[in-house]
Design a protein around this motif. Structure first.
Motif, mmCIF file in Angstrom:
data_model
loop_
_atom_site.group_PDB
_atom_site.id
_atom_site.type_symbol
_atom_site.label_atom_id
_atom_site.label_comp_id
_atom_site.label_asym_id
_atom_site.label_seq_id
_atom_site.Cartn_x
_atom_site.Cartn_y
_atom_site.Cartn_z
ATOM 1 N N THR A 153 -7.580 10.841 10.807
ATOM 2 C CA THR A 153 -7.483 9.347 10.320
ATOM 3 C C THR A 153 -7.528 8.337 11.596
ATOM 4 N N SER A 154 -8.005 7.110 11.350
ATOM 5 C CA SER A 154 -8.504 6.387 12.315
ATOM 6 C C SER A 154 -7.282 5.711 12.877
ATOM 7 N N GLY A 155 -6.203 5.711 12.267
ATOM 8 C CA GLY A 155 -4.899 5.106 12.752
ATOM 9 C C GLY A 155 -4.800 3.694 12.178
ATOM 10 N N THR A 156 -5.261 3.175 11.300
ATOM 11 C CA THR A 156 -4.867 2.104 10.665
ATOM 12 C C THR A 156 -3.234 1.849 10.197
ATOM 13 N N THR A 157 -2.700 3.062 9.759
ATOM 14 C CA THR A 157 -1.342 3.176 9.445
ATOM 15 C C THR A 157 -0.419 3.838 10.306
ATOM 16 N N SER B 277 -17.365 11.113 12.125
ATOM 17 C CA SER B 277 -15.973 11.608 12.371
ATOM 18 C C SER B 277 -15.298 11.172 10.897
ATOM 19 N N HIS B 278 -15.851 10.293 10.236
ATOM 20 C CA HIS B 278 -15.253 9.837 8.983
ATOM 21 C C HIS B 278 -15.717 10.430 7.878
ATOM 22 N N ILE B 279 -14.840 10.606 6.969
ATOM 23 C CA ILE B 279 -15.294 11.551 5.776
ATOM 24 C C ILE B 279 -16.360 10.912 4.805
ATOM 25 N N GLU C 117 -19.508 0.807 -5.893
ATOM 26 C CA GLU C 117 -18.461 0.969 -5.027
ATOM 27 C C GLU C 117 -17.671 2.395 -5.042
ATOM 28 N N LEU C 118 -17.521 2.911 -3.904
ATOM 29 C CA LEU C 118 -16.714 4.217 -3.790
ATOM 30 C C LEU C 118 -15.341 3.746 -3.414
ATOM 31 N N TYR C 119 -14.429 4.645 -3.841
ATOM 32 C CA TYR C 119 -12.865 4.438 -3.142
ATOM 33 C C TYR C 119 -12.353 5.821 -3.089
ATOM 34 N N MET D 298 -10.132 8.445 0.035
ATOM 35 C CA MET D 298 -9.557 8.469 1.361
ATOM 36 C C MET D 298 -9.899 9.881 1.864
ATOM 37 N N SER D 299 -9.508 10.057 3.055
ATOM 38 C CA SER D 299 -9.918 11.329 4.068
ATOM 39 C C SER D 299 -9.151 12.460 3.119
ATOM 40 N N GLU D 300 -7.785 11.971 2.539
ATOM 41 C CA GLU D 300 -7.199 13.119 1.981
ATOM 42 C C GLU D 300 -7.751 13.544 0.665
ATOM 43 N N GLY E 5 -1.009 5.035 -1.565
ATOM 44 C CA GLY E 5 -0.521 3.865 -0.622
ATOM 45 C C GLY E 5 -1.054 2.582 -1.002
ATOM 46 N N ASP E 6 -2.310 2.729 -2.117
ATOM 47 C CA ASP E 6 -2.889 1.589 -2.585
ATOM 48 C C ASP E 6 -2.373 1.303 -3.840
ATOM 49 N N LEU E 7 -2.860 -0.083 -4.099
ATOM 50 C CA LEU E 7 -2.121 -0.508 -5.564
ATOM 51 C C LEU E 7 -3.363 -0.827 -6.449
ATOM 52 N N ILE F 87 -0.253 -0.778 -0.166
ATOM 53 C CA ILE F 87 1.453 -0.970 -0.253
ATOM 54 C C ILE F 87 1.703 -0.467 1.014
ATOM 55 N N LYS F 88 0.610 0.156 1.644
ATOM 56 C CA LYS F 88 1.027 0.842 3.216
ATOM 57 C C LYS F 88 0.985 -0.148 4.158
ATOM 58 N N GLU F 89 0.425 -1.223 3.804
ATOM 59 C CA GLU F 89 0.559 -2.407 4.947
ATOM 60 C C GLU F 89 1.557 -3.534 4.418
ATOM 61 N N MET G 75 -13.909 -0.831 9.895
ATOM 62 C CA MET G 75 -13.552 -2.105 10.132
ATOM 63 C C MET G 75 -12.390 -2.493 9.610
ATOM 64 N N LYS G 76 -11.448 -1.461 8.964
ATOM 65 C CA LYS G 76 -10.193 -1.934 8.598
ATOM 66 C C LYS G 76 -9.465 -2.335 9.922
ATOM 67 N N LEU G 77 -8.372 -3.259 9.809
ATOM 68 C CA LEU G 77 -7.714 -3.733 10.504
ATOM 69 C C LEU G 77 -6.624 -2.543 11.156
#
Ligand SMILES: Nc1ncnc2c1ncn2[C@@H]1O[C@H](COP(=O)(O)OP(=O)(O)OP(=O)(O)O)[C@@H](O)[C@H]1O
Length: 773
Positions: A316-320, A363-365, A510-512, A514-516, A587-589, A604-606, A738-740
């Motif tokens: 994971t890229s570390g946004t969390t 390196s991103h899924i 749109e695709l939604y 996670m790596s998981e 972790g998403d609503l 939720i994760k942020e 480009m996620k913070l």
């Protein structure tokens, strides 16, 4: 609740225990069976396009191909068999249909639904029927099946100078086997990593697949990683081998190689070696190692592999927080590729070959799934973009390749939009009027089509005209004239950008995920499209909304064979991600509409939880500030465990075309905005830290307006500061999609944040006119 705004043979006999999802509780929603760039490109503005309106391309348009695509291609479903084609020999798999109680996640003697050990097996989440019941495959099995069906079709293609080179599926597979033998000769051990650090290329794909065939883990490392971040990943996956693109990436590894006890060899796949070192190989030297090696060792490894074992690690890229190694099994990859192909109705190469351009970080899924696995599943061709794709050359590649499917992260689409708008703004009044008219027609027609949910309505004459004189030209200028499937995903996209492209007759699907979830969980498709929705689940997957509020917003949880095995060596973190029944908590609503479309409504994760206990989703506030003050490029809300909210702001500035680093010079748009405020500022350094009173006052006024709409006092921004540097990918504040990366920003600006909360009666910074309320 936040409304979405912006936000891989031999006989291999084994038994796979299967498992179905637990029955959902009453509180749970019913599952839905059905988730400096392009500089030259978009300079093809509406302006120039209207100019050439009368030229006829004489080529098949995306719309015309769309109609042709309506007959669903079933050829990809050849895996529903117990006899699995697997290279040179057959492979029988016995799949138990026994359904254990899903709560027996860790029943003694049999694998559970998850593990944190790299060498362990998991229980596959198989269903009784449909795609969820498809026979599990290893990566080798999926690849050999592709070779049997599409052997002579182009698999990979790239440019060497002016020459276009390519590998067909037979050559691709044999090259991967040779590379796998080379890896074994270099000492790759079972369940150890092969790190791959470089821009998208045939060598990247071959290293990835060869690592898997040789029994190791394919591990992509972000090219933007610092030497220490590379070290973290390489150490975590016990990398025996690291494949680097060039001297720049090599230097990073050489800096930390002393700290990597498992590392045995480094391979550089581009450019000549600057110096000879022991255990450092060129790609040609590396491939030579395995060329005359006998097949026996590799075949023994391949035949011992099971679909429920790990083959790939996605960090994971570390946004969390600290990056985690997401363990993906062979089945995660092969099954998700199958389900995705079915969902988006990809054509099999024997019917019509799909073509994609590989440029997003591998390196991103998302990029791995689209460029390597989904494409392999249908025998598609992957063309490689140039390393400077995101600095402007992508559009040239798109125009040459004319892909049939294209995926961009939101920032890619936003950049295209910005460029088209800025060029369009300079065009003549007449041309602008035509563009405005066509976009209006495009948006209205497409929204009407969308609301008719696929029912055939009459196409207005105005739409046909707008298509002829504007839309076709736009697509051609972008290299998307053959592209029936334009995707966005991996991060939130704004409605404004979605509408902009819809108005140009380019619906962004749109695709939604996670790596998981091995990438996609839901994907919107032409037959089921709703703007701002992420669509519906890929077949064989289920969603539940955990703890829904009165509006139906709950935490999005996933079930299916796309759910990961666990985080490598992180049992606790894995248990946090998977509940007792095995649902993956995103972790998403999100919420579903009455037709089962999924809408992401928050993260939720942020969530910020203030010292007063108020839960505050930051994104809507940050988006509101950016909208109120167009001068602002990035805004990050601070307030976790704090008495009040504060905000870090950055100003729109130029970006260095080579390095991607933010510069001190303001963008032309920002300069213009300053002028309108009466300020002569042309540099960030002239306005940061509150140096420019006019700019300062304008920002405060915008923040006041946002504060006025706050639903509670705790949601008001009390202090803020303009930073000296914009957030960027090379700076480390933004991730590859480009996620913070909030934890990174908090660390970088620790001092400024501490200043916000110093107990002073008077403001601590010039940007800080309001005392805390
Ligand atoms: N279409 C989408 N719309 C909104 N958000 C999305 C979309 N697709 C993915 N996301 C967000 O991205 C998250 C997944 O991130 P991903 O697994 O790709 O990890 P990452 O980018 O490496 O970051 P991290 O370090 O946070 O795990 C999702 O949980 C969601 O928050």
């Amino acid at each position: 609740m936040q409304e979405r705004t912006g936000t891989v043979n031999i006989v291999n006999i084994f038994v796979v225990t299967v498992c179905e999802p637990p029955a959902m509780s009453e509180a749970v929603t019913e599952p839905h069976r059905a988730g400096g760039f392009l500089e030259s490109s978009c300079a093809a503005s509406l302006d120039g396009i209207v100019d050439t309106a009368n030229e006829s391309s004489g080529e098949e348009s995306a719309g015309e191909r769309e109609e042709e695509m309506s007959a669903h291609d079933e050829a990809a479903s050849s895996t529903k068999t117990t006899e699995v084609p697997a290279g040179r020999t057959s492979n029988t798999q016995t799949v138990s249909t026994q359904r254990p109680n899903s709560l027996q996640v860790h029943a003694a003697g049999e694998p559970g639904l998850w593990t944190s050990q790299g060498d362990a097996e998991v229980k596959l989440r198989m269903g009784d029927s449909g795609l969820a019941a498809e026979t599990p495959l290893t990566v080798n099995q999926m690849f050999t099946s592709a070779v049997e069906r599409f052997g002579d079709h182009t698999a990979l293609s790239w440019k060497e100078g002016e020459q276009q080179k390519s590998l067909n599926y037979k050559e691709y597979y044999q090259t991967c086997r040779t590379a796998a033998k080379s890896f074994l000769k270099l000492g790759l051990q079972r369940y150890h990593g092969v790190g791959i650090l470089g821009f998208n290329s045939a060598e990247w794909f071959i290293s990835d697949i060869a690592a898997i065939l040789a029994g190791g883990f394919a591990v992509g490392i972000y090219t933007t990683n610092s030497p220490e971040a590379c070290q973290y990943v390489a150490e975590n996956c016990k990398a025996n081998i690291i494949v680097v693109e060039n001297q720049k990436q090599l230097q990073k590894i050489l800096q930390v190689e002393d700290k990597l006890p498992h590392l045995k060899a480094i391979i550089q796949y581009k450019d000549a070696l600057k110096e000879k070192r022991p255990n450092l190989y060129t790609w040609a030297e590396f491939m030579e190692l395995g060329r005359d090696e006998p097949d026996a060792s590799l075949d023994a490894i391949v035949s011992s592999q099971k679909p429920n074992q790990c083959c790939t690690l996605i960090y994971t890229s570390g946004t969390t927080g600290q990056p985690k190694g997401v363990m993906l099994s062979h089945d995660n990859i092969t099954w998700t590729a199958l389900s995705t192909c079915r969902h988006v109705r990809l054509k099999d190469a024997t019917v019509s070959q799909e073509v994609v351009v590989s440029y997003l970080p591998l390196s991103h899924i998302a990029a791995q799934m689209v460029d390597i696995w989904v494409t392999m599943r249908v025998g598609g061709a992957t063309y490689f973009a140039q390393p400077d794709a995101l600095k402007g050359s992508l559009v040239n590649t798109l125009k040459e390749v004319r892909p049939t499917a294209f995926m961009g992260v939101p920032r890619v689409w936003e950049k295209m939009q910005e460029k088209m708008k800025s060029v369009g703004a300079k065009s003549s009044t007449v041309r602008r009027k035509i563009a405005v008219w066509a976009k209006d027609v495009g948006l209205q027609t497409n929204l009407t089509k969308m609301n008719q949910s696929g029912a055939a309505g009459r196409t207005p004459l105005s739409y046909k005209l707008a298509k002829k004189i504007v839309f076709k030209k736009v697509r051609k200028a972008l290299g998307l004239d053959r592209c029936t499937k334009c995707y966005t995903g991996a991060a939130p996209i704004t409605k404004d950008t979605l509408e902009f492209f819809l108005s140009l007759d380019i619906p962004l699907f749109e695709l939604y995920g996670m790596s998981e979830s091995t990438g996609p969980h839901t994907i919107s498709i032409p037959e089921a499209f709703k703007i701002t929705s992420c669509g519906k689940e890929i077949p064989g997957c289920k969603t539940k909304l955990h703890n829904p509020d009165e509006e139906g917003n709950g935490e999005i949880c996933f079930w299916g064979r796309h759910v990961f095995m666990g985080y490598l060596n992180m049992a606790e973190k894995t248990e946090e991600a998977l509940d007792a029944e095995g649902w993956l908590h995103s972790g998403d609503l999100g919420k579903h509409d009455e037709n089962g479309f999924l809408f992401i409504t928050g993260r939720i994760k942020e969530l910020i939880i203030t010292a007063g206990g108020e839960n505050i989703p930051p994104v809507p506030i940050e988006d509101a500030v950016k909208e109120a003050v167009p001068l602002i490029s990035n805004a990050m809300l601070i307030g976790d465990k704090k008495k009040f909210l504060s905000m870090l702001l950055t100003i729109k500035c130029q970006v260095n075309a080579d390095s991607g680093e933010p510069e001190d010079e303001l963008t032309p748009q920002a300069v213009e905005l300053c002028r309108r405020l009466g300020s002569n500022a042309t540099r960030v350094s002239e306005v940061s830290g509150g140096r420019d009173r006019l700019v300062h006052a304008a920002i405060q006024e915008g923040i006041n307006r946002v504060n006025e709409k706050a639903c509670s006092n705790a949601q008001r921004i009390q202090k803020w500061i303009i930073l000296d540097r914009d957030f960027s990918l090379p700076g480390g504040e933004l991730g590859p999609t480009m996620k913070l990366k909030r934890p990174v920003v908090v660390k970088m600006y620790k001092e400024q944040i501490e200043n916000f909360y110093k107990e002073l009666a008077t403001p601590t910074t010039p940007d800080n006119p309001l005392p805390p309320k």
